[in-house]
Design a protein around this motif. Structure first.
Motif, short mmCIF file in Angstrom:
data_model
loop_
_atom_site.label_atom_id
_atom_site.label_comp_id
_atom_site.label_asym_id
_atom_site.label_seq_id
_atom_site.Cartn_x
_atom_site.Cartn_y
_atom_site.Cartn_z
N ARG A 409 0.78 -0.73 0.15
CA ARG A 409 0.26 0.41 0.12
C ARG A 409 0.96 1.18 0.13
NH1 ARG A 409 -1.74 3.51 3.53
NH2 ARG A 409 -0.60 1.80 5.51
N VAL A 410 1.80 1.55 1.46
CA VAL A 410 2.63 2.18 0.83
C VAL A 410 3.54 2.73 -0.06
CG1 VAL A 410 4.61 3.54 2.59
CG2 VAL A 410 2.90 2.36 3.63
N PHE A 411 4.11 1.60 -0.37
CA PHE A 411 5.93 1.40 -2.05
C PHE A 411 4.40 1.67 -3.22
CE2 PHE A 411 8.19 1.66 1.52
CZ PHE A 411 9.17 2.12 1.08
N SER A 412 3.19 1.79 -3.07
CA SER A 412 2.12 1.71 -4.51
C SER A 412 3.33 2.84 -5.80
CB SER A 412 1.45 3.34 -4.39
OG SER A 412 2.01 5.12 -4.54
N LYS A 413 2.83 2.69 -6.75
CA LYS A 413 3.47 3.07 -8.52
C LYS A 413 3.35 5.04 -7.72
CE LYS A 413 5.83 2.65 -12.12
NZ LYS A 413 6.73 2.55 -12.62
N ARG A 414 3.01 5.33 -7.57
CA ARG A 414 3.09 6.86 -7.51
C ARG A 414 3.82 7.56 -6.60
NH1 ARG A 414 1.91 9.89 -3.28
NH2 ARG A 414 0.52 8.21 -2.31
N PHE A 415 4.60 6.21 -5.21
CA PHE A 415 5.70 6.73 -4.45
C PHE A 415 6.82 6.94 -4.94
CE2 PHE A 415 7.31 5.78 0.03
CZ PHE A 415 7.76 6.86 0.40
N ILE A 416 6.53 5.45 -5.28
CA ILE A 416 7.63 4.99 -6.18
C ILE A 416 8.21 5.79 -7.30
CG2 ILE A 416 9.00 3.30 -7.59
CD1 ILE A 416 8.82 2.32 -4.81
N ASP A 417 7.39 6.53 -8.34
CA ASP A 417 7.95 7.90 -8.79
C ASP A 417 8.27 8.38 -8.30
OD1 ASP A 417 7.36 6.15 -11.15
OD2 ASP A 417 5.61 6.98 -11.51
N LYS A 418 7.50 9.08 -7.20
CA LYS A 418 8.38 10.77 -6.08
C LYS A 418 9.47 9.84 -5.87
CE LYS A 418 5.39 11.78 -2.17
NZ LYS A 418 4.64 11.76 -1.79
N ILE A 419 9.97 8.38 -5.39
CA ILE A 419 11.45 8.63 -4.68
C ILE A 419 12.05 8.54 -6.18
CG2 ILE A 419 12.71 6.29 -4.05
CD1 ILE A 419 10.08 5.70 -2.84
N ILE A 420 11.76 8.09 -7.25
CA ILE A 420 12.62 7.91 -7.84
C ILE A 420 13.26 9.48 -8.80
CG2 ILE A 420 12.89 7.72 -10.69
CD1 ILE A 420 11.84 4.93 -9.67
N LYS A 421 12.36 10.55 -8.25
CA LYS A 421 12.24 11.71 -8.65
C LYS A 421 13.17 12.45 -7.84
CE LYS A 421 8.10 12.87 -11.46
NZ LYS A 421 6.47 13.38 -11.03
N ARG A 422 13.14 11.87 -6.39
CA ARG A 422 13.86 12.69 -5.37
C ARG A 422 14.80 11.43 -5.01
NH1 ARG A 422 9.76 14.02 -0.26
NH2 ARG A 422 9.74 11.18 0.12
N SER A 423 15.84 10.68 -6.31
CA SER A 423 17.04 10.14 -5.90
C SER A 423 18.48 10.74 -5.68
CB SER A 423 17.06 9.46 -7.26
OG SER A 423 16.39 8.27 -6.98
N LYS A 424 18.09 12.20 -6.48
CA LYS A 424 19.39 12.75 -5.66
C LYS A 424 20.01 13.03 -4.32
CE LYS A 424 17.09 17.25 -6.52
NZ LYS A 424 15.92 16.73 -6.02
N GLU A 425 19.12 12.69 -3.50
CA GLU A 425 18.77 12.89 -2.12
C GLU A 425 18.60 12.24 -1.35
OE1 GLU A 425 14.76 14.08 -2.00
OE2 GLU A 425 15.05 16.16 -2.07
N ALA A 426 19.35 10.68 -1.99
CA ALA A 426 19.59 9.31 -1.01
C ALA A 426 21.46 9.10 -1.20
CB ALA A 426 19.38 8.21 -1.53
#
Length: 668
Positions: A409-426
């Motif tokens: 539920r938490v790691f939905s496609k929408r949330f994953i896409d948001k993560i990828i956009k913020r990958s520079k912060e990892a």
């Protein structure tokens, strides 16, 4: 008048009424009240305390044999009930069976070290028999218990009886008015460890040592926790500090040696164990640890000798026999099998063999009979061992199913896409190669193959990701939901902390392996903090994988593996979770089937190395020649060339595996 109309309406009321009658000396009424309540109950767990009160009432009324029979029935339901052994001790004493009474009092104190009455009885026995060494130990424990605040003594009693939440509440109430009291802090930490709230326990023990640096008990408990968490360097450093003040303390020496094994400093650890043996009068427990160190180093003959010395030193030492079985290559002699069967005899088991020893012995006997193709006998022992273990851990499969649903539920496609956009912060370190899956799925083989490459370090099953998840979960169970609102800078911080904290387990290679199988639940978290990590899913055929896990007694964790239905459901949940990761994180995980590795070793090695981004090296084909510390059950198997004998081992047991096959039916 119909007396049944006056009977208590609930088991709780019946128990209270029976205890009141017992305290007033109305033993027959206590028995009648309990008997009526028992006739209304079906759940064995509800019967335990009622039967215990009935046994006490029978003893106090002078019916010793009836009390003995009730207590023995009780042990079938609750084999770890310390006060039942205390009752058996009183009864044996009434019947002038002095030695049997002493053995039962001793067993009671091993299960619940807070039982003052049993310790006092043992002290009297040791004085009468002239056992000075045991007398000193008993007196020290009595002095310790008498010195405890009454609330803490009561809370300790509750903890040992398995009533952890009640013990926690009582301890916290005490500390509210007695802040930083050492016994309360130490007990609260022990309860936290039992509840697997390791971060809270670590804070308490660290604080306890800062406030009371000479408190040996706090130091040893802290060392145990650090090793449990896989923080071996910290454990070694603290043990070294403690040994400055407590020179040659056996518990601290052993903890330091165990930490050194975890760090790969095997030869130095073995020397330290031998030093401890010279001080201890050859302790069975230290021989066992020495055997583990030899096994981790690949010195199997020395490990076998140490395990045999361990069971020679301690009668019925189940862990020593299981450790022999767990080499996977040791063949038990007729004499050893007869010895183990004798320890598992009903009368011997009830009177002198602990539940933990019983569990180890049954798993060892399962392996012994399987090696001799006595498959029905083997399954019977595996089944008994698993039932005992599951009763102890109280595993609930619904919790894991709910966790998988929550991750999805938490790691939905929408949330994953948001993560990828913020990958520079990892943290963009490419170093980690995670191997996930189920235990006994072939992950150790994959690790050994990859660790044979010049640019990859093998480590062990690292606890760091699971510890991070536990910390994020907190006491309010907020993980993984809280990841959606976590400040972006934490991603990089957590990823870098993982790289920094795991550096101690590495050599000098640019890549390293973390083969904690349970990390499959946290692939979303890994992607969030370490987007350049590589993840390999070690997959094995469901029936073979699950039955192999069912046969294995794990040192800790893997509580799902002690029931055919539970392990089958866990496999289903694991597959469900991995399918979700494949959907929302395409190409982030490489699935490697164990059967494909056995059939096409070179091809699968090249596929894995290509996934990691490395060139093929022939040393990976000769993985069995690679010298490194291996602490998993498969250590000896991966020091041999590829063999296929285990692929269909479960088929010899198929007559017993219907519950597993039914559970796995969606995949079969």
């Amino acid at each position: 008048m119909d007396t049944n109309n006056r009977q208590p309406s609930t088991p709780k009321d019946a128990l209270q009424s029976a205890k009141q009658a017992l305290s007033q000396g109305r033993f027959d009424q206590a028995v009648a009240t309990v008997s009526h309540a028992l006739s209304e109950l079906e759940d064995a767990k509800d019967k335990v305390e009622l039967l215990y009160v009935k046994a006490v009432a029978k003893r106090l009324s002078g019916d010793n044999q009836a009390a003995i029979d009730i207590n023995r029935d009780l042990l079938k339901i609750a084999p770890n009930h310390a006060r039942v052994y205390q009752e058996l001790a009183y009864l044996n004493r009434n019947l002038n069976r002095t030695q049997q009474a002493a053995e039962s009092f001793y067993k009671a104190t091993q299960l619940n070290p807070a039982l003052l009455a049993s310790w006092n009885a043992l002290l009297a026995h040791y004085k009468q028999s002239g056992n000075t060494e045991a007398e000193i130990i008993a007196q020290a424990q009595i002095d310790y218990l008498n010195a405890l605040p009454k609330q803490i003594l009561h809370a300790r009693d509750l903890m040992y009886e398995g009533q952890l939440h009640q013990a926690d509440q009582l301890c916290r109430r005490f500390l509210q008015t007695n802040k930083h009291q050492v016994d309360g802090m130490l007990l609260l930490a022990e309860i936290g460890i039992a509840l697997k709230v390791y971060s809270d326990a670590e804070f308490l023990l660290e604080s306890c040592l800062e406030l009371y640096p000479d408190n040996t008990a706090a130091g040893i408990e802290y060392l145990k926790l650090l090793s449990k968490m896989g923080r071996f360097q910290a454990a070694k450093d603290i043990a070294s500090q403690l040994l400055i003040k407590h020179d040659n303390h056996l518990g601290i020496l052993s903890a330091k040696a165990s930490a050194m094994v975890g760090l790969g400093e095997i030869d130095a650890a073995i020397d330290l164990y031998h030093h401890a043996l010279s001080l201890s009068g050859e302790s069975a427990g230290i021989y066992l640890l020495l055997g583990h160190a030899y096994k981790a180093a690949g010195k199997l003959a020395e490990a076998v000798k140490a395990y045999q010395q361990a069971y020679d030193k301690q009668s019925g030492f189940g862990d020593a026999f299981w450790s022999l079985a767990n080499t996977k290559t040791y063949a038990f002699t007729d004499a050893e099998i007869a010895m183990m069967e004798g320890y598992c005899d009903a009368q011997t088991r009830l009177e002198s063999v602990s539940k933990d020893d019983q569990i180890h012995l049954h798993f060892a006997l399962g392996k012994a009979h399987e090696d001799r193709a006595n498959f029905d006998s083997a399954f019977r022992h595996y089944d008994v061992g698993n039932r005992l273990k599951r009763h102890a851990n109280g595993y609930n499969s619904e919790i894991v199913t709910a966790q998988v649903a929550n991750q999805k539920r938490v790691f939905s496609k929408r949330f994953i896409d948001k993560i990828i956009k913020r990958s520079k912060e990892a943290c963009h370190a490419p170093d980690p190669i995670f191997i996930v899956g189920l235990p006994r799925a072939g992950s150790t083989l994959l690790e050994q193959i990859l660790a044979s490459h010049s640019k990859i370090d093998g480590t062990m099953e690292l606890h760091n990701i699971m510890a991070l998840a536990a910390r994020l979960r907190g006491q309010k169970n907020q993980y993984p939901e809280m990841l959606e609102t976590l400040a972006p800078e934490y991603f990089s911080r957590f990823g870098q902390q993982y790289i920094d904290d795991t550096r101690i387990y590495r050599q000098n290679a640019p890549y390293f392996i973390d083969k904690m199988p349970n990390n499959f639940m946290h692939i979303g978290l890994i992607r969030l903090i370490l987007p350049n990590a590589k993840i390999i899913d070690a997959r094995r055929e469901p029936m073979a994988c699950c039955f192999s896990g069912f046969k294995q007694l794990f040192a800790e964790g893997q509580d799902f593996s002690y029931s055919l239905q539970d392990i089958g459901q866990y496999y289903l949940d694991y597959v469900d979770m991995m399918q979700h990761w494949d959907e929302v994180l395409p190409e982030f995980v490489l699935k490697v089937k164990h059967e494909d590795v056995l059939d096409n070793l070179e091809g699968e090695i090249k596929r894995m190395l290509d996934f990691v981004g490395l060139e093929f090296e022939s040393s990976c084909l000769d993985f069995h020649k690679t010298k490194r510390v291996i602490k998993t059950p498969s250590s000896e198997q991966v020091r041999q060339p590829i063999f296929k004998s285990s692929v269909d081992q479960y088929r010899a047991f198929e007559a017993h595996l219907a519950p597993l096959k039914d559970t796995l039916s969606p995949l079969l």
